[in-house]
Design an enzyme around this catalytic site. Structure first.
Site, PDB file in Angstrom:
ATOM      1  N   ARG A 117     -57.056  95.447  -0.842  1.00 15.59           N
ATOM      2  CA  ARG A 117     -57.705  96.554  -0.154  1.00 15.59           C
ATOM      3  C   ARG A 117     -56.692  97.630   0.211  1.00 15.59           C
ATOM      4  O   ARG A 117     -55.540  97.346   0.482  1.00 15.59           O
ATOM      5  CB  ARG A 117     -58.378  95.990   1.111  1.00 15.59           C
ATOM      6  CG  ARG A 117     -59.376  96.927   1.781  1.00 15.59           C
ATOM      7  CD  ARG A 117     -60.272  96.130   2.723  1.00 15.59           C
ATOM      8  NE  ARG A 117     -61.115  97.001   3.538  1.00 15.59           N
ATOM      9  CZ  ARG A 117     -60.947  97.171   4.836  1.00 15.59           C
ATOM     10  NH1 ARG A 117     -59.986  96.542   5.468  1.00 15.59           N
ATOM     11  NH2 ARG A 117     -61.750  97.950   5.520  1.00 15.59           N
ATOM     12  N   LYS A 182     -54.216  83.888   5.719  1.00 16.90           N
ATOM     13  CA  LYS A 182     -55.039  84.404   4.625  1.00 16.90           C
ATOM     14  C   LYS A 182     -55.021  83.470   3.422  1.00 16.90           C
ATOM     15  O   LYS A 182     -53.961  83.126   2.899  1.00 16.90           O
ATOM     16  CB  LYS A 182     -54.560  85.797   4.224  1.00 16.90           C
ATOM     17  CG  LYS A 182     -55.448  86.472   3.175  1.00 16.90           C
ATOM     18  CD  LYS A 182     -55.080  87.929   3.000  1.00 16.90           C
ATOM     19  CE  LYS A 182     -55.947  88.613   1.952  1.00 16.90           C
ATOM     20  NZ  LYS A 182     -55.693  90.057   1.865  1.00 16.90           N
ATOM     21  N   ARG A 317     -55.649  89.748  18.531  1.00 19.01           N
ATOM     22  CA  ARG A 317     -54.843  90.321  19.599  1.00 19.01           C
ATOM     23  C   ARG A 317     -53.888  89.283  20.177  1.00 19.01           C
ATOM     24  O   ARG A 317     -54.270  88.145  20.392  1.00 19.01           O
ATOM     25  CB  ARG A 317     -55.748  90.856  20.715  1.00 19.01           C
ATOM     26  CG  ARG A 317     -55.002  91.702  21.747  1.00 19.01           C
ATOM     27  CD  ARG A 317     -55.934  92.292  22.781  1.00 19.01           C
ATOM     28  NE  ARG A 317     -56.417  91.280  23.701  1.00 19.01           N
ATOM     29  CZ  ARG A 317     -57.363  91.500  24.605  1.00 19.01           C
ATOM     30  NH1 ARG A 317     -57.955  92.679  24.681  1.00 19.01           N
ATOM     31  NH2 ARG A 317     -57.751  90.557  25.435  1.00 19.01           N
TER      32      ARG A 317
END
Length: 321
Positions: A117, A182, A317
């Site tokens: 992406r 990932k 976060r």
């Protein structure tokens, strides 16, 4: 393709296991041992770990199962094309959209210019992963493609679950995660004109048996062998399962849109009910992830209540901040 024929045949021989001497390989292909050595170096540049032992010859550092076009064709016929060495499976299909049948698939062993992406590079070593793209003609047009990467992600994880591979999650809008790292990425690229059918190319790159010291990756990553608990992943069976799942999901999406996929996504959302940061250009929004809505937007609970966002990237976060 022709210039890679000897390299690919050497790899096929090495994938059978054991040591193979330069002399033996040279006789097999009618070339010198020096030529074999040059081909071996070229194979190593594809990311394949080959070692040489004096007096024994060459051997793969890890077993390798090659994709088999006969196995894939037996399942899908001419819809699936295996091109072992390619620049990009997505680009290959994008260049041929006018002549392709909807559902056509390109599978590769190695991508020289794999991309993710936002134009990022997708590191694509030979034979270690699964690189696959599917062409789909969406008659409802480009506007109807919103949320498509979410549908594709759900389909892939559910296909893995049917193979007994548990624990894979989804990161909005286009990644598969395993234990916060990932595992795979999805890249949907479109072409077409307003009021006409949309030509979609849906690319998937999944880490299967990546070497731990793979260069060029800048984020935490996982391989499917961790999920499976074994190195012996049947890559052909996996490819067949994913192609079938994508075809079924895209057919459903054409008929029903996002209906039914929201609940399926939220079950698999890696960040559901966790604090996240949504990055939208220079802007950062923090809150609690509450899944997605029927438009495919991510839901974020902030001090203003639950808000929906269609663009941006998610990052977990840091609780220390």
């Amino acid at each position: 393709m022709k210039e890679h024929t000897i390299k690919l045949t050497i790899l096929k021989t090495l994938a059978e296991g054991g040591f193979h001497s330069g002399e033996e390989l040279g006789e097999q292909f009618g070339v010198s041992r020096a030529a074999i050595s040059k081909h071996i170096k070229g194979i190593q540049e594809w990311g394949v770990d080959i070692y040489r032992v004096q007096g024994k010859g060459y051997q793969l550092a890890q077993p390798m199962q090659l994709l088999d076009e006969k196995v894939l064709s037996a399942q899908f016929g001419a819809l699936v094309e295996l091109i072992p060495v390619i620049d990009s499976t997505n680009q290959y299909l994008l260049d041929k959209v006018d002549s392709l049948e909807s559902g056509a698939v390109c599978v590769a062993e190695y991508q020289a210019k794999g991309r993710g992406r936002r134009g990022r590079e997708w590191v694509s070593p030979f034979g270690a992963n699964l690189y696959m793209s599917m062409f789909w003609r969406l008659d409802a047009g480009m506007a109807a493609a919103m949320g498509l990467s979410l549908v594709v992600g759900v389909a892939i994880v559910e296909a893995l679950e049917k193979l007994g591979l548990e624990g894979v999650k989804l990161k909005w809008p286009n990644d598969l995660y395993y234990q916060d790292r990932k595992l795979a990425g999805i890249l949907v690229e479109m072409s077409g004109q307003a009021g006409a059918a949309a030509n979609l190319v849906i690319g998937t790159g999944m880490n299967l048996m990546m070497a731990e010291q793979t260069e060029g990756i800048t984020q935490p990553w996982a391989s499917l062998k961790e999920v499976a608990g074994t190195d012996s992943i049947d890559r052909n069976k996996l490819a067949i399962s994913l192609i079938t799942a994508l075809h079924n999901a895209l057919t459903d999406y054409e008929l029903y849109g996002m209906r039914g996929f929201v609940e399926r996504w939220n079950r698999l959302d890696n960040f559901l009910d966790r604090p996240i940061k949504l990055i939208m250009g220079p802007r950062e929004i923090t809150g609690i992830c509450r899944g997605i809505n029927e438009q495919g937007a991510v839901l974020l609970e902030t001090e203003n209540g639950v808000e929906s966002f269609i663009g941006g990237e998610i990052s977990l976060r840091d609780n220390a901040n």
